[in-house]
Design an enzyme around this catalytic site. Structure first.
Site, PDB file in Angstrom:
ATOM      1  N   HIS A   1       0.734  -1.092  -0.031  1.00  0.00           N
ATOM      2  CA  HIS A   1      -0.080  -0.096  -0.146  1.00  0.00           C
ATOM      3  C   HIS A   1       0.866   1.327  -0.095  1.00  0.00           C
ATOM      4  O   HIS A   1       0.488   2.379  -0.541  1.00  0.00           O
ATOM      5  CB  HIS A   1      -0.951  -0.092   1.042  1.00  0.00           C
ATOM      6  CG  HIS A   1      -0.511   0.425   2.589  1.00  0.00           C
ATOM      7  ND1 HIS A   1       0.036  -0.596   3.335  1.00  0.00           N
ATOM      8  CD2 HIS A   1      -0.070   1.435   3.059  1.00  0.00           C
ATOM      9  CE1 HIS A   1       0.344  -0.032   4.385  1.00  0.00           C
ATOM     10  NE2 HIS A   1       0.229   1.190   4.159  1.00  0.00           N
TER      11      HIS A   1
ATOM     12  N   ASP B   1       0.058  -7.929   1.954  1.00  0.00           N
ATOM     13  CA  ASP B   1       0.464  -6.519   1.914  1.00  0.00           C
ATOM     14  C   ASP B   1       2.027  -6.046   1.556  1.00  0.00           C
ATOM     15  O   ASP B   1       2.365  -5.717   2.718  1.00  0.00           O
ATOM     16  CB  ASP B   1      -0.277  -5.723   2.818  1.00  0.00           C
ATOM     17  CG  ASP B   1       0.116  -4.069   2.751  1.00  0.00           C
ATOM     18  OD1 ASP B   1       0.534  -3.508   1.551  1.00  0.00           O
ATOM     19  OD2 ASP B   1      -0.152  -3.565   3.790  1.00  0.00           O
TER      20      ASP B   1
ATOM     21  N   SER C   1       4.221   2.212   8.426  1.00  0.00           N
ATOM     22  CA  SER C   1       3.993   1.297   7.300  1.00  0.00           C
ATOM     23  C   SER C   1       5.266   0.918   6.548  1.00  0.00           C
ATOM     24  O   SER C   1       6.118   1.747   6.246  1.00  0.00           O
ATOM     25  CB  SER C   1       3.048   2.041   6.290  1.00  0.00           C
ATOM     26  OG  SER C   1       1.569   2.238   6.841  1.00  0.00           O
TER      27      SER C   1
END
Length: 295
Positions: A81, A129, A220
């Site tokens: 992402h 992910d 992230s």
């Protein structure tokens, strides 16, 4: 007066940060069920400078966006992402600790190609992910920049993990400019499904009942490490980075075969395809047959 203006301008330029911050937050998910009790506020502490030489930062133009982890002399892992923007020019910073300015240890290398896991999903559930970044040039390996290993075994319940990143302590708070470190541990898949029932084996969760550790904006794509192996990649958190709920990571071991195939395939294509000697001679013969009448 002109001289004073020039001096002030010079100081303003000198104090301008080398990079700007536009951190991509973890995927925000709504947990099921009540929060866990006896949890304090989000925490962590400043890392010892360059103790984690595998830590990477993903840059889009001059903006820091996500964390990453160096796994070879030319490949970095991050969250899928983090690299889905249609207009982007990615590069990776290695050897970083304080991101407010340039350090002698910094190596900034452009990303040549982005590989997103074919099973990546984020709409009804979060799955696979993870992305592999191939750098345009190989790193200069030293004590401040060196890769971490891919895992030999799967993550297990209770595995102690070290998380590193420049993330914020909670939503709405500016991310840290110096690398932070946190300690946590993995929980079982069934335990995590109590909060996130859609979870599959491509992911795992971390949670410590009375810990202050969690992941938030800026974390992230960063690593969860154990015994010099990268076990997880920061993927999702409950809305608001609430530590009362588990946090989600991509399971690197589950994606290991795909990662290795991407790395090996990319290196083979970079060297160019090769034909066996008999095939090469045949091609040359056919070229001569076709070209000779026109000579």
């Amino acid at each position: 007066m002109v001289l004073l203006f020039a001096v002030l301008c010079g100081c303003a330029v000198a104090l301008e940060p080398a990079f700007k911050f536009d951190w991509t937050p973890p995927l925000e998910v709504i947990p099921h069920g009540p929060p866990r009790a006896h949890v304090r506020v989000v925490g962590g502490s400043e890392a010892v400078p360059h103790k984690y030489p595998y830590q990477a930062a993903l840059i889009n133009y001059s903006y820091f966006e996500c964390g990453g982890v160096l796994v070879s002399d030319q490949f970095v892992l991050t969250a899928a992402h983090c690299v889905t923007k249609s207009r982007a020019k990615y590069s990776v910073l290695l050897g970083g600790h304080d991101l407010t300015g340039r350090e002698e240890s910094h190596q900034i290398i452009d990303v040549e190609k982005v590989f997103i896991h074919p099973n990546y999903s984020f709409e009804k559930s979060v799955s696979s992910d993870i992305a592999v970044l191939k750098l345009k040039t190989k790193i200069k390996m030293n004590s401040k920049v060196s890769p971490i290993h891919l895992p030999k075994d799967n993550v297990y319940t209770g595995m102690p993990l070290v998380l590193t990143g420049w993330g914020a302590t909670k939503t709405g708070v500016q991310s840290f400019s110096v690398l932070q470190v946190m300690s946590t541990s993995a929980i079982g898949l069934n335990h995590c499904k109590q909060a996130f029932p859609w979870l599959d084996s491509s992911m795992f969760c971390v949670y410590v009942p009375e810990s202050s550790s969690t992941v938030c904006n800026g974390d992230s794509g960063g690593p969860a490490a154990y015994n010099n192996s990268v076990m997880g990649i920061v993927s999702f958190a409950a809305k608001g980075c609430l530590p009362e709920y588990p946090q989600g990571f991509t399971n690197v071991f589950a994606a290991k075969n795909w990662i290795e195939n991407v790395m090996e395939g990319s290196e083979r294509s970079a060297s160019g395809p090769s034909l066996p000697i008999p095939c090469t001679l045949l091609v040359l013969f056919l070229v001569l047959v076709l070209v000779y009448p026109f000579l």
